[in-house]
Design an enzyme around this catalytic site. Structure first.
Site, mmCIF file in Angstrom:
data_model
loop_
_atom_site.group_PDB
_atom_site.id
_atom_site.type_symbol
_atom_site.label_atom_id
_atom_site.label_comp_id
_atom_site.label_asym_id
_atom_site.label_seq_id
_atom_site.Cartn_x
_atom_site.Cartn_y
_atom_site.Cartn_z
ATOM 1 N N CYS A 70 7.951 1.000 -12.041
ATOM 2 C CA CYS A 70 6.628 1.270 -12.601
ATOM 3 C C CYS A 70 6.440 0.325 -13.777
ATOM 4 O O CYS A 70 7.172 0.422 -14.775
ATOM 5 C CB CYS A 70 6.585 2.727 -13.064
ATOM 6 S SG CYS A 70 5.064 3.168 -13.913
ATOM 7 N N CYS A 206 1.381 -3.859 -10.985
ATOM 8 C CA CYS A 206 1.433 -2.395 -10.865
ATOM 9 C C CYS A 206 1.968 -2.171 -9.463
ATOM 10 O O CYS A 206 1.426 -2.730 -8.494
ATOM 11 C CB CYS A 206 0.035 -1.792 -11.016
ATOM 12 S SG CYS A 206 -0.033 -0.054 -10.501
HETATM 13 N N1 DGL Z 1 2.805 2.143 -10.376
HETATM 14 C C1 DGL Z 1 2.671 2.098 -11.763
HETATM 15 C C2 DGL Z 1 2.770 0.718 -12.344
HETATM 16 O O1 DGL Z 1 3.498 -0.104 -11.803
HETATM 17 C C3 DGL Z 1 1.814 3.088 -12.474
HETATM 18 C C4 DGL Z 1 0.395 3.220 -12.106
HETATM 19 C C5 DGL Z 1 -0.206 4.370 -12.879
HETATM 20 O O2 DGL Z 1 0.377 5.453 -12.845
HETATM 21 O O3 DGL Z 1 -1.246 4.157 -13.524
HETATM 22 O O4 DGL Z 1 2.207 0.412 -13.360
#
Ligand code: DGL
Length: 283
Positions: A70, A206
């Site tokens: 993440c 993301c």
């Molecule tokens: N998948 C996540 C990232 O890489 C988080 C997205 C989110 O929860 O806003 O930033």
């Protein structure tokens, strides 16, 4: 022992998929904090607390290494947790545990340089020859982590981040292809307008966005290289495990998928990406 993979939701599965391919005999536990997703619009302190809670849960379940799949958690929380929480928690647990992020391998892939390499700062202005676009959450964008860390290593690369406030939520809720493609196109256009032209390369900064990578490919000029976070993270993990034989990734090839949200099957967008039905247990 097992490797934990953590994300606010289903985005980290894009990294997890590659890790499973690369380490088929390792034991994995995937934790999606879907009760609190998306993280990208939350204040920093909340992201730190939620990320720490996710890591603790994975360590409680027997993981000795957590990969933060993440960008938002890694950009906002990782350094804080490594400095202020992890050393004490490690002592409490009495075993070696660690948390790895996704940003370091991405920066290495984007710069072609090892993390330890910092460019000698020259007084004169360096011509920016390479324009790199980063699509990310508002929290990752505000952290300016990609701008700061790339500039330390490659002053010839100009980094432009484009916050996409709605996109992770749309992916998380299984929105339709038309709505998703419109959102991706609008952000590709907005970024190009801000730069004055399309970027030469892009990071889908993301992990959710990798699920709609084809839509980004369609929205950017044909052939625009996309830096692939799942590959760079898998390569970084391989190096880490080699350097740290005390971190035992298990050998049973087991996979568990946990969510703090609603357990059960994930929506079809995720299953299509994953290539098989995927059922989550309650965390
Ligand atoms: N998948 C996540 C990232 O890489 C988080 C997205 C989110 O929860 O806003 O930033």
């Amino acid at each position: 022992m097992a490797i934990g993979v953590f994300d606010s939701g289903v985005g980290g599965l894009t990294v997890h998929h590659r890790l499973v391919e690369r380490f088929p005999t390792a034991d994995f536990v995937y934790l999606a904090d879907q009760a609190n997703a998306p993280y990208g619009g939350r204040p920093g302190e909340e992201i730190v607390d939620l990320t720490r809670a996710g890591c603790e849960r994975l360590f409680d379940l027997g993981c000795n290494l957590v990969v933060l799949a993440c960008n938002t958690a890694a950009a906002v929380a990782l350094r804080r947790l490594q400095q202020t929480w992890l050393p004490g928690y490690r002592r409490e647990l009495g075993r070696p545990v660690n948390v790895l992020g996704i940003i370091v391998p991405t920066i290495e892939a984007a710069t072609g340089l090892p993390w330890e390499h910092e460019a000698e700062r020259r007084g004169d202005k360096v011509e920016k020859l390479d324009v790199l676009g980063v699509f990310c959450t508002p929290a990752t964008c505000s952290s300016r982590v990609y701008e700061i860390e790339i500039d330390k290593r490659r002053q010839d690369v100009a980094v432009f981040s484009e916050p996409c406030p709605e996109l992770a939520r749309l992916i998380e809720s299984g929105a339709g292809a038309v709505e998703l493609a419109q959102c991706v196109e609008a952000h590709a256009k907005a970024l190009a307008t801000r730069i004055g032209r399309a970027p030469d390369r892009a990071i889908l900064g993301c992990t959710h966005y990798e699920i709609v990578a084809d839509m980004f490919r369609a929205a950017l000029p044909p052939g625009t290289p996309l830096i692939h976070q799942p590959d760079s993270t898998a390569a970084a993990l391989a190096g880490y495990l080699e350097r740290h034989p005390e971190i035992e990734p298990g050998a049973g090839g087991s996979r568990r998928f946990l969510t703090t949200g609603k357990p059960g099957a994930q929506h079809s967008l995720v299953e299509t990406f994953w290539g098989a039905p995927l059922t989550f247990e309650a965390a």
